[in-house]
Design a protein around this motif. Structure first.
Motif, PDB file in Angstrom:
ATOM      1  N   ALA A 175       0.830  -1.208   0.000  1.00  0.00           N
ATOM      2  CA  ALA A 175       0.000   0.000   0.000  1.00  0.00           C
ATOM      3  C   ALA A 175       0.861   1.254   0.000  1.00  0.00           C
ATOM      4  O   ALA A 175       0.526   2.244  -0.659  1.00  0.00           O
ATOM      5  CB  ALA A 175      -0.928  -0.001   1.205  1.00  0.00           C
ATOM      6  N   SER A 176       1.977   1.225   0.726  1.00  0.00           N
ATOM      7  CA  SER A 176       2.870   2.386   0.797  1.00  0.00           C
ATOM      8  C   SER A 176       3.453   2.714  -0.574  1.00  0.00           C
ATOM      9  O   SER A 176       3.557   3.884  -0.952  1.00  0.00           O
ATOM     10  CB  SER A 176       3.990   2.115   1.805  1.00  0.00           C
ATOM     11  OG  SER A 176       3.468   1.877   3.091  1.00  0.00           O
ATOM     12  N   VAL A 177       3.827   1.683  -1.314  1.00  0.00           N
ATOM     13  CA  VAL A 177       4.357   1.883  -2.667  1.00  0.00           C
ATOM     14  C   VAL A 177       3.240   2.307  -3.608  1.00  0.00           C
ATOM     15  O   VAL A 177       3.416   3.191  -4.456  1.00  0.00           O
ATOM     16  CB  VAL A 177       5.035   0.578  -3.171  1.00  0.00           C
ATOM     17  CG1 VAL A 177       5.443   0.724  -4.632  1.00  0.00           C
ATOM     18  CG2 VAL A 177       6.243   0.245  -2.306  1.00  0.00           C
ATOM     19  N   GLN A 178       2.071   1.687  -3.460  1.00  0.00           N
ATOM     20  CA  GLN A 178       0.907   2.011  -4.303  1.00  0.00           C
ATOM     21  C   GLN A 178       0.524   3.476  -4.190  1.00  0.00           C
ATOM     22  O   GLN A 178       0.210   4.133  -5.193  1.00  0.00           O
ATOM     23  CB  GLN A 178      -0.261   1.122  -3.880  1.00  0.00           C
ATOM     24  CG  GLN A 178      -1.583   1.427  -4.548  1.00  0.00           C
ATOM     25  CD  GLN A 178      -2.668   0.479  -4.096  1.00  0.00           C
ATOM     26  OE1 GLN A 178      -2.673  -0.703  -4.458  1.00  0.00           O
ATOM     27  NE2 GLN A 178      -3.610   0.967  -3.297  1.00  0.00           N
ATOM     28  N   VAL A 179       0.545   4.018  -2.965  1.00  0.00           N
ATOM     29  CA  VAL A 179       0.203   5.423  -2.724  1.00  0.00           C
ATOM     30  C   VAL A 179       1.098   6.344  -3.545  1.00  0.00           C
ATOM     31  O   VAL A 179       0.640   7.323  -4.133  1.00  0.00           O
ATOM     32  CB  VAL A 179       0.319   5.750  -1.210  1.00  0.00           C
ATOM     33  CG1 VAL A 179       0.387   7.244  -0.976  1.00  0.00           C
ATOM     34  CG2 VAL A 179      -0.864   5.167  -0.451  1.00  0.00           C
TER      35      VAL A 179
END
Length: 198
Positions: free
Chosen positions: A31-35
């Motif tokens: 999720a951190s990379v996706q953001v």
């Protein structure tokens, strides 16, 4: 009932603590990379908004905020209702339940979905309130994503309630109401305070 169905209905009773922590931690990294890749800020427990620019580390901070704050408030609630509730149990519930919001973020905030949404917004801004200038497929994609996003939000709250009731050793229905209210309060607080970075 299949093992997969059992996990979907109640992962907290069918997965080990170690598995939930591992899967939740991997999902946090994803999720951190996706953001960052999709350039959005998860500015609330389950809210997301697009931004023009975002720092490479913003996802790790912002997603972390949306794990730690609900965990803190839900743990405080749990300690009031059942003093033996452990912090790590509440963290597991939030960490795992948030996976649903990460999937929603992927469905709604990816460039393809947002481009379809922008077509509809542009039509409305141009005065086409009936959206006659929007292609049926573009409308279908946007509406479908919205319906799926709403269903995922319901599932997110379902998982939180199921997990927290296990963590609190609770069988009272009223506790489900308190859990939902605390999460809604936390989401509103985070959205108004906005401790997030871009």
């Amino acid at each position: 009932m299949s093992r997969y169905s059992q996990i979907l209905i109640n992962p907290f009773a069918n997965l080990s603590d170690r598995t939930m922590l591992f899967v939740g931690s991997i999902a946090y990294l994803w999720a951190s990379v996706q953001v960052v890749l999709f350039r959005y800020v998860p500015d609330g427990v389950f809210q997301q908004h697009l931004v023009n620019k975002i720092s490479w580390y913003a996802g790790f901070v912002n997603v972390g905020i949306n794990i730690l704050f609900p965990t803190m408030f839900l743990w405080l609630l749990a300690k009031i209702l059942y003093n033996k509730t452990r912090w790590q149990d509440v963290l597991e519930v939030v960490l795992f339940s948030q996976i649903v919001n990460y999937i929603t973020g992927f469905l709604l905030m990816n460039p393809y979905s947002t481009s379809k949404s922008e077509v509809m917004l542009d039509a409305v801004k141009a005065g086409d309130m009936s959206l006659t200038t929007v292609a049926p497929f573009d409308m279908f994609v946007t509406v479908s994503a919205g319906i799926i996003g709403l269903a995922m939000l319901v599932y997110f709250f379902y998982l939180l309630v199921v997990g927290m009731k296990i963590a609190m050793n609770s069988k009272k229905r009223v506790h489900a109401v308190w859990i939902v209210l605390v999460v809604l309060m936390t989401d509103t607080l985070l959205h108004l305070w906005s401790p997030y970075i871009k």
